[in-house]
Design a protein around this motif. Sequence first.
Motif, PDB file in Angstrom:
ATOM      1  N   ALA A 543       0.834  -1.199   0.000  1.00  0.00           N
ATOM      2  CA  ALA A 543       0.000   0.000   0.000  1.00  0.00           C
ATOM      3  C   ALA A 543       0.869   1.249   0.000  1.00  0.00           C
ATOM      4  CB  ALA A 543      -0.924   0.015   1.223  1.00  0.00           C
ATOM      5  N   MET A 544       0.328   2.320  -0.557  1.00  0.00           N
ATOM      6  CA  MET A 544       0.994   3.622  -0.544  1.00  0.00           C
ATOM      7  C   MET A 544      -0.040   4.700  -0.247  1.00  0.00           C
ATOM      8  SD  MET A 544       3.073   5.698  -3.522  1.00  0.00           S
ATOM      9  CE  MET A 544       4.404   4.488  -3.565  1.00  0.00           C
ATOM     10  N   HIS A 545       0.281   5.557   0.717  1.00  0.00           N
ATOM     11  CA  HIS A 545      -0.584   6.672   1.106  1.00  0.00           C
ATOM     12  C   HIS A 545       0.210   7.954   0.922  1.00  0.00           C
ATOM     13  CE1 HIS A 545      -2.777   8.993   4.570  1.00  0.00           C
ATOM     14  NE2 HIS A 545      -3.217   9.338   3.378  1.00  0.00           N
ATOM     15  N   THR A 546      -0.341   8.907   0.171  1.00  0.00           N
ATOM     16  CA  THR A 546       0.321  10.195  -0.006  1.00  0.00           C
ATOM     17  C   THR A 546      -0.596  11.306   0.481  1.00  0.00           C
ATOM     18  OG1 THR A 546      -0.507  10.440  -2.278  1.00  0.00           O
ATOM     19  CG2 THR A 546       1.642   9.392  -1.990  1.00  0.00           C
ATOM     20  N   PHE A 547       0.034  12.325   1.057  1.00  0.00           N
ATOM     21  CA  PHE A 547      -0.708  13.475   1.582  1.00  0.00           C
ATOM     22  C   PHE A 547       0.056  14.736   1.222  1.00  0.00           C
ATOM     23  CE2 PHE A 547      -1.387  16.787   4.716  1.00  0.00           C
ATOM     24  CZ  PHE A 547      -2.769  16.826   4.830  1.00  0.00           C
ATOM     25  N   ALA A 548      -0.661  15.752   0.732  1.00  0.00           N
ATOM     26  CA  ALA A 548      -0.039  17.033   0.416  1.00  0.00           C
ATOM     27  C   ALA A 548      -1.026  18.151   0.696  1.00  0.00           C
ATOM     28  CB  ALA A 548       0.404  17.076  -1.045  1.00  0.00           C
ATOM     29  N   PHE A 549      -0.549  19.198   1.384  1.00  0.00           N
ATOM     30  CA  PHE A 549      -1.389  20.356   1.705  1.00  0.00           C
ATOM     31  C   PHE A 549      -0.535  21.611   1.625  1.00  0.00           C
ATOM     32  CE2 PHE A 549      -2.872  23.586   4.668  1.00  0.00           C
ATOM     33  CZ  PHE A 549      -4.216  23.701   4.334  1.00  0.00           C
ATOM     34  N   LYS A 550      -1.130  22.677   1.074  1.00  0.00           N
ATOM     35  CA  LYS A 550      -0.471  23.974   1.107  1.00  0.00           C
ATOM     36  C   LYS A 550      -1.535  25.067   1.030  1.00  0.00           C
ATOM     37  CE  LYS A 550       0.440  24.022  -3.899  1.00  0.00           C
ATOM     38  NZ  LYS A 550       1.497  24.142  -4.934  1.00  0.00           N
ATOM     39  N   ASP A 551      -1.209  26.241   1.580  1.00  0.00           N
ATOM     40  CA  ASP A 551      -2.143  27.370   1.522  1.00  0.00           C
ATOM     41  C   ASP A 551      -1.384  28.678   1.559  1.00  0.00           C
ATOM     42  OD1 ASP A 551      -1.462  27.935   4.176  1.00  0.00           O
ATOM     43  OD2 ASP A 551      -3.304  27.101   5.018  1.00  0.00           O
ATOM     44  N   THR A 552      -2.122  29.806   1.451  1.00  0.00           N
ATOM     45  CA  THR A 552      -1.492  31.121   1.390  1.00  0.00           C
ATOM     46  C   THR A 552      -1.039  31.631   2.744  1.00  0.00           C
ATOM     47  OG1 THR A 552      -3.780  31.925   1.216  1.00  0.00           O
ATOM     48  CG2 THR A 552      -2.456  32.059  -0.736  1.00  0.00           C
ATOM     49  N   PHE A 553      -1.299  30.896   3.816  1.00  0.00           N
ATOM     50  CA  PHE A 553      -0.679  31.226   5.101  1.00  0.00           C
ATOM     51  C   PHE A 553       0.786  30.800   5.126  1.00  0.00           C
ATOM     52  CE2 PHE A 553      -5.106  30.640   7.076  1.00  0.00           C
ATOM     53  CZ  PHE A 553      -5.368  31.996   7.013  1.00  0.00           C
ATOM     54  N   GLY A 554       1.229  30.106   4.092  1.00  0.00           N
ATOM     55  CA  GLY A 554       2.600  29.607   4.043  1.00  0.00           C
ATOM     56  C   GLY A 554       2.730  28.177   4.497  1.00  0.00           C
ATOM     57  N   SER A 555       1.620  27.536   4.816  1.00  0.00           N
ATOM     58  CA  SER A 555       1.666  26.139   5.260  1.00  0.00           C
ATOM     59  C   SER A 555       1.999  25.210   4.102  1.00  0.00           C
ATOM     60  CB  SER A 555       0.319  25.726   5.865  1.00  0.00           C
ATOM     61  OG  SER A 555       0.101  26.371   7.094  1.00  0.00           O
ATOM     62  N   CYS A 556       2.756  24.183   4.405  1.00  0.00           N
ATOM     63  CA  CYS A 556       3.064  23.156   3.416  1.00  0.00           C
ATOM     64  C   CYS A 556       3.384  21.862   4.157  1.00  0.00           C
ATOM     65  CB  CYS A 556       4.251  23.564   2.549  1.00  0.00           C
ATOM     66  SG  CYS A 556       4.540  22.446   1.150  1.00  0.00           S
ATOM     67  N   SER A 557       2.743  20.786   3.746  1.00  0.00           N
ATOM     68  CA  SER A 557       2.996  19.477   4.339  1.00  0.00           C
ATOM     69  C   SER A 557       2.853  18.424   3.256  1.00  0.00           C
ATOM     70  CB  SER A 557       2.005  19.191   5.478  1.00  0.00           C
ATOM     71  OG  SER A 557       2.236  17.910   6.039  1.00  0.00           O
ATOM     72  N   ALA A 558       3.821  17.524   3.165  1.00  0.00           N
ATOM     73  CA  ALA A 558       3.779  16.472   2.150  1.00  0.00           C
ATOM     74  C   ALA A 558       4.482  15.236   2.686  1.00  0.00           C
ATOM     75  CB  ALA A 558       4.442  16.940   0.858  1.00  0.00           C
ATOM     76  N   THR A 559       3.788  14.108   2.645  1.00  0.00           N
ATOM     77  CA  THR A 559       4.322  12.864   3.183  1.00  0.00           C
ATOM     78  C   THR A 559       3.896  11.699   2.302  1.00  0.00           C
ATOM     79  OG1 THR A 559       4.163  13.746   5.435  1.00  0.00           O
ATOM     80  CG2 THR A 559       4.430  11.373   5.222  1.00  0.00           C
ATOM     81  N   LYS A 560       4.780  10.703   2.210  1.00  0.00           N
ATOM     82  CA  LYS A 560       4.459   9.452   1.528  1.00  0.00           C
ATOM     83  C   LYS A 560       4.736   8.293   2.476  1.00  0.00           C
ATOM     84  CE  LYS A 560       7.199   7.920  -1.742  1.00  0.00           C
ATOM     85  NZ  LYS A 560       7.860   7.779  -3.061  1.00  0.00           N
ATOM     86  N   LEU A 561       3.768   7.385   2.597  1.00  0.00           N
ATOM     87  CA  LEU A 561       3.913   6.196   3.442  1.00  0.00           C
ATOM     88  C   LEU A 561       3.774   4.959   2.572  1.00  0.00           C
ATOM     89  CD1 LEU A 561       1.654   7.089   6.506  1.00  0.00           C
ATOM     90  CD2 LEU A 561       4.080   6.638   6.627  1.00  0.00           C
ATOM     91  N   GLU A 562       4.635   3.971   2.795  1.00  0.00           N
ATOM     92  CA  GLU A 562       4.550   2.723   2.063  1.00  0.00           C
ATOM     93  C   GLU A 562       4.638   1.548   3.028  1.00  0.00           C
ATOM     94  OE1 GLU A 562       6.489   2.515  -1.985  1.00  0.00           O
ATOM     95  OE2 GLU A 562       7.651   4.162  -1.104  1.00  0.00           O
ATOM     96  N   SER A 563       3.853   0.513   2.759  1.00  0.00           N
ATOM     97  CA  SER A 563       3.923  -0.719   3.542  1.00  0.00           C
ATOM     98  C   SER A 563       3.923  -1.911   2.596  1.00  0.00           C
ATOM     99  CB  SER A 563       2.754  -0.833   4.524  1.00  0.00           C
ATOM    100  OG  SER A 563       1.533  -1.044   3.827  1.00  0.00           O
ATOM    101  N   ARG A 564       4.438  -3.032   3.077  1.00  0.00           N
ATOM    102  CA  ARG A 564       4.461  -4.261   2.283  1.00  0.00           C
ATOM    103  C   ARG A 564       4.317  -5.450   3.215  1.00  0.00           C
ATOM    104  NH1 ARG A 564       5.433  -5.371  -2.864  1.00  0.00           N
ATOM    105  NH2 ARG A 564       5.955  -3.176  -3.254  1.00  0.00           N
ATOM    106  N   ASN A 565       3.469  -6.394   2.784  1.00  0.00           N
ATOM    107  CA  ASN A 565       3.239  -7.625   3.545  1.00  0.00           C
ATOM    108  C   ASN A 565       2.816  -7.348   4.981  1.00  0.00           C
ATOM    109  OD1 ASN A 565       3.872  -9.234   1.298  1.00  0.00           O
ATOM    110  ND2 ASN A 565       6.069  -9.046   1.753  1.00  0.00           N
ATOM    111  N   GLU A 566       2.022  -6.290   5.145  1.00  0.00           N
ATOM    112  CA  GLU A 566       1.407  -5.923   6.429  1.00  0.00           C
ATOM    113  C   GLU A 566       2.429  -5.574   7.495  1.00  0.00           C
ATOM    114  OE1 GLU A 566      -1.812  -8.435   7.645  1.00  0.00           O
ATOM    115  OE2 GLU A 566      -2.348  -8.937   5.584  1.00  0.00           O
ATOM    116  N   GLU A 567       3.646  -5.230   7.072  1.00  0.00           N
ATOM    117  CA  GLU A 567       4.664  -4.800   8.014  1.00  0.00           C
ATOM    118  C   GLU A 567       4.540  -3.300   8.249  1.00  0.00           C
ATOM    119  OE1 GLU A 567       6.861  -6.619   9.774  1.00  0.00           O
ATOM    120  OE2 GLU A 567       5.805  -8.361   8.985  1.00  0.00           O
ATOM    121  N   PRO A 568       5.211  -2.768   9.289  1.00  0.00           N
ATOM    122  CA  PRO A 568       5.109  -1.336   9.588  1.00  0.00           C
ATOM    123  C   PRO A 568       5.410  -0.471   8.381  1.00  0.00           C
ATOM    124  CG  PRO A 568       6.232  -2.476  11.354  1.00  0.00           C
ATOM    125  CD  PRO A 568       6.026  -3.493  10.265  1.00  0.00           C
ATOM    126  N   ALA A 569       4.672   0.618   8.265  1.00  0.00           N
ATOM    127  CA  ALA A 569       4.822   1.516   7.124  1.00  0.00           C
ATOM    128  C   ALA A 569       6.089   2.356   7.264  1.00  0.00           C
ATOM    129  CB  ALA A 569       3.606   2.426   7.023  1.00  0.00           C
TER     130      ALA A 569
END
Length: 598
Positions: A543-569
């Motif tokens: 599995a792969m989960h991606t998240f990205a957020f940004k706005d004009t307040f200057g906020s920015c957040s971006a992360t990618k998570l990957e898991s395989r065979n039900e092991e910790p991401a």
Amino acid sequence: MWGAALLCLSFAGYVAAADHPLPMRDAPSGVPTLARPSGRSCEVSLFKDQLFGQIGDPKAMTAKPLLFDYAPPKECGKTWSKVVLEVDFSVPAGRQYDRTAGIWLGGTNLYFGTTQEPDATSGARWHVERDLTDYAPLFRDPKPGQVILNNWVSEKYTSVIQASAHLVFYPATQDAPASTAADAVFGLSDDPRGEQAIVQDGKARLHRTLALPRNTERVYMDVFAQSQGNDEPWYTCIDDAYVSKTQTFALESPYDGAPLQECNGGNLRQVLVTIDGQPAGLAPVFPWTYTGGVNPHLWRPMPDIQTLNFIPYRVDLTPFAALLDDGKPHDVSVHVLGANRFFNLAASLLVYEDQGSKVLAGKLLSNSLKKQPGTGLPHVESTLHANGEHRIEGTVNTAGKDSYLIVGVLDTSHGKVRTEVAHKDSFSNRQTFSRPDATHYRQVIDQATDVDETIATRTGNAAEVRHRRTVSYPLHLDVTKDVAQDGSFQGDIDMSQGLHVIRQSRGGDVAFESHLDESIQSHAAADFNSMGSSINHSRDQHAMHTFAFKDTFGSCSATKLESRNEEPAVATPGEGCPNGTGALDWRSRLDAQASGVP
């Protein structure tokens, strides 16, 4: 019922829990914790280390609520820059359904979500947060509350869920001034503590008769529509005319809530808000998939988007403010068009008052939604046919579109205010069935839900301010199964889902924009018993989960998570933020909500 997450960013790892002999692991998410103002804060505990696990029927829905009483924090005053709810859950290793959980205060919902399913060798724990700043009036006086968590234990379903919750208050300061919270909040519940409402079809409703303050200037509804029972996998349901023809493609034998297309009633679901029976607004239904949904191994260790923490959809009802300001009681109702056994609803009204007037007058000028009797009725086309080997193949396509304009005016202490709500939405669900040979079945579902809404406000001769929100909920499900002579089969499942929200505000001195992009792709293969009664073995999970957020307040957040065979991401920084890292301004709203902004 079977168990999305606005969770803290947590790296899933197996750790020994002090009070459980088997390991616990975090349910990981790339969604960051909510940003807070700097400075002191106050915490108020709602409940702590409470156990939910009544002995009885595992499918019952009548668990005894946990009651609590709330008192505001004396040391932090009654004016806050931010208010955050934090909840921590855990479930030990064993066997348990994903359960629906809700927290209520004074009849208003504070939290709505589902729980993570454990497995035989490890439990799960997770942390959720919700920005409740807009709900500040709820917290200024003592109120009764309750938790509804229908978790039951039996000889087969053994895991007891534990939970704690508290509110965190951040007093207003010069650097973090008081928020523009609502002036009054009304839950659509007659229970003084609060409760969900079950609707079995599109005619049933969650409703309440209310007399609002006579100086109401703006009014919004936050609404949750959670699918359960037959409707839990509503996005896999199919028009009644095609159920029997496509039943052999299913993952399980037919029963209410079985995955894939045994569920009938079609697959268009919409929320309709009415005021005194008059259509007042529409909201899309998010296709939440719980941690037992389709194949539980898809969601270990990462749950689907928002599964553990639903985010409400906000509907702007401001054009109806003049009607609601007459001092009379009005019926406010929520329906789920297309519901077919059943949906669980919660909704709250947020009211903003004109502090310079005691009574406002105005008029609802137009409402084109009122003149659309076909709302909620999809257009369905099919190419299903028997091929040369007499095997059913083809497509079933479902589509729906809405467009409306609602306009109202108010005479306020700061001039005449005209509000226009322009709404467009579209829905499509394409199901493709193929049979390349006698033992091979493939079903592919591609679904798209899109909303484009603009709120235009003009006060007197001032420049018009336009708030625009575009929302997209894409979903893809690809299932193949190879069936043996004894009826057992190998199933291979790919599932992906997205959440995309853009908010823009323009006009006069107003300029704001935010982008939220979240997606998850998950795959699992499994060996199923005859008619899919149970899973013997699961393999090739990734599995792969991606998240990205940004706005004009200057906020920015971006992360990618990957898991395989039900092991910790494994988490890695995502693309799009300076130097591969990000930061969030405390004013940013990751839930794509804000007072006065769609």
